[in-house]
Motif scaffolding. Structure first.
Motif, PDB file in Angstrom:
ATOM      1  N   VAL A 134      24.194 -23.292  14.515  1.00  0.00           N
ATOM      2  CA  VAL A 134      25.469 -22.586  14.419  1.00  0.00           C
ATOM      3  C   VAL A 134      25.637 -21.967  13.038  1.00  0.00           C
ATOM      4  O   VAL A 134      26.034 -20.808  12.909  1.00  0.00           O
ATOM      5  CB  VAL A 134      26.646 -23.547  14.732  1.00  0.00           C
ATOM      6  CG1 VAL A 134      27.973 -22.986  14.288  1.00  0.00           C
ATOM      7  CG2 VAL A 134      26.667 -23.873  16.212  1.00  0.00           C
ATOM      8  N   THR A 135      25.322 -22.705  11.999  1.00  0.00           N
ATOM      9  CA  THR A 135      25.477 -22.212  10.632  1.00  0.00           C
ATOM     10  C   THR A 135      24.575 -21.015  10.383  1.00  0.00           C
ATOM     11  O   THR A 135      24.941 -20.076   9.684  1.00  0.00           O
ATOM     12  CB  THR A 135      25.160 -23.326   9.612  1.00  0.00           C
ATOM     13  OG1 THR A 135      25.948 -24.474   9.936  1.00  0.00           O
ATOM     14  CG2 THR A 135      25.486 -22.904   8.202  1.00  0.00           C
ATOM     15  N   ASP A 136      23.410 -21.023  10.994  1.00  0.00           N
ATOM     16  CA  ASP A 136      22.447 -19.946  10.794  1.00  0.00           C
ATOM     17  C   ASP A 136      22.780 -18.709  11.619  1.00  0.00           C
ATOM     18  O   ASP A 136      22.574 -17.584  11.184  1.00  0.00           O
ATOM     19  CB  ASP A 136      21.041 -20.437  11.143  1.00  0.00           C
ATOM     20  CG  ASP A 136      19.957 -19.505  10.638  1.00  0.00           C
ATOM     21  OD1 ASP A 136      20.184 -18.791   9.648  1.00  0.00           O
ATOM     22  OD2 ASP A 136      18.869 -19.499  11.237  1.00  0.00           O
ATOM     23  N   SER A 137      23.329 -18.901  12.823  1.00  0.00           N
ATOM     24  CA  SER A 137      23.431 -17.775  13.741  1.00  0.00           C
ATOM     25  C   SER A 137      24.826 -17.210  13.945  1.00  0.00           C
ATOM     26  O   SER A 137      24.971 -16.064  14.341  1.00  0.00           O
ATOM     27  CB  SER A 137      22.858 -18.174  15.104  1.00  0.00           C
ATOM     28  OG  SER A 137      23.643 -19.203  15.673  1.00  0.00           O
ATOM     29  N   LYS A 138      25.857 -17.965  13.720  1.00  0.00           N
ATOM     30  CA  LYS A 138      27.210 -17.494  14.030  1.00  0.00           C
ATOM     31  C   LYS A 138      27.867 -16.827  12.828  1.00  0.00           C
ATOM     32  O   LYS A 138      27.627 -17.182  11.691  1.00  0.00           O
ATOM     33  CB  LYS A 138      28.101 -18.682  14.454  1.00  0.00           C
ATOM     34  CG  LYS A 138      27.648 -19.376  15.716  1.00  0.00           C
ATOM     35  CD  LYS A 138      28.088 -18.642  16.932  1.00  0.00           C
ATOM     36  CE  LYS A 138      27.700 -19.429  18.174  1.00  0.00           C
ATOM     37  NZ  LYS A 138      28.291 -18.951  19.357  1.00  0.00           N
ATOM     38  N   ASP A 139      28.737 -15.872  13.126  1.00  0.00           N
ATOM     39  CA  ASP A 139      29.510 -15.199  12.092  1.00  0.00           C
ATOM     40  C   ASP A 139      30.882 -15.855  12.017  1.00  0.00           C
ATOM     41  O   ASP A 139      31.744 -15.568  12.829  1.00  0.00           O
ATOM     42  CB  ASP A 139      29.636 -13.712  12.421  1.00  0.00           C
ATOM     43  CG  ASP A 139      30.439 -12.954  11.377  1.00  0.00           C
ATOM     44  OD1 ASP A 139      30.699 -13.516  10.296  1.00  0.00           O
ATOM     45  OD2 ASP A 139      30.800 -11.801  11.656  1.00  0.00           O
ATOM     46  N   GLN A 140      31.055 -16.738  11.052  1.00  0.00           N
ATOM     47  CA  GLN A 140      32.310 -17.483  10.922  1.00  0.00           C
ATOM     48  C   GLN A 140      33.473 -16.596  10.495  1.00  0.00           C
ATOM     49  O   GLN A 140      34.616 -17.001  10.583  1.00  0.00           O
ATOM     50  CB  GLN A 140      32.157 -18.634   9.915  1.00  0.00           C
ATOM     51  CG  GLN A 140      31.301 -19.766  10.407  1.00  0.00           C
ATOM     52  CD  GLN A 140      29.804 -19.506  10.253  1.00  0.00           C
ATOM     53  OE1 GLN A 140      29.366 -18.576   9.600  1.00  0.00           O
ATOM     54  NE2 GLN A 140      28.998 -20.329  10.879  1.00  0.00           N
TER      55      GLN A 140
END
Length: 165
Positions: A134-140
């Motif tokens: 999630v940290t690598d792929s999602k745009d927070q």
């Protein structure tokens, strides 16, 4: 989006899985890629004392404070357990939030809250095992902006959750 200051909080419980995931070399590499230079971790009642061997990221940790609002305010990204109070504080400061479900807790009401907030677009919800991806792929940065009127949504959710306990 650049996340220079990252704040991680586990609340008052023991959530060593999350701490272990955060200080993992792979997670740190991803955080660094996203611009992290400062990592503050509230470790709660956990047994893991965070240590990192990366001179490019400064690390601070503590067990408890009277209020974590100053850490939330300073952070560019918050990675948190799914406690209602913490979620409300983070969202009221309009900060990007990743809620991590503590799947070791029995009768975990946090799961419902985290999933509903994620479904509404306020945050990203995952488990410790999914955090790296999630940290690598999602745009927070694309989360829906939280308003004070949104607090009523959380109150309704909490009422439903506690009605079933």
């Amino acid at each position: 989006m650049n996340f220079e200051n990252v704040f991680v909080t586990v609340g008052t419980t023991k959530f060593d899985k999350l701490i272990h995931t955060i200080i993992n070399e792979k997670t740190l590499k991803i955080l660094k890629k996203r611009g992290c230079k400062s990592l503050t971790i509230q470790i709660g009642n956990g047994t893991i004392i965070p240590v990192i061997y990366d001179s490019e990221i400064s690390l601070k940790y503590y067990r408890y404070k009277d209020s974590i609002c100053s850490d939330i305010f300073k952070a560019d990204l918050i990675i948190s357990h799914a406690g209602a109070g913490t979620c409300i504080d983070v969202l009221e400061y309009k900060k990007p939030l990743i809620t991590v479900i503590n799947d070791d807790l029995m009768h975990n009401h946090q799961t419902e809250l985290a999933c509903k907030l994620s479904e509404e677009g306020y945050c990203i919800c995952c488990t410790s095992n999914e955090l790296l991806m999630v940290t690598d792929s999602k745009d927070q940065s694309s989360a829906v902006s939280f308003s004070s009127s949104s607090t009523s949504l959380i109150i309704i959710l909490l009422e439903r959750i506690f009605k079933h306990l």
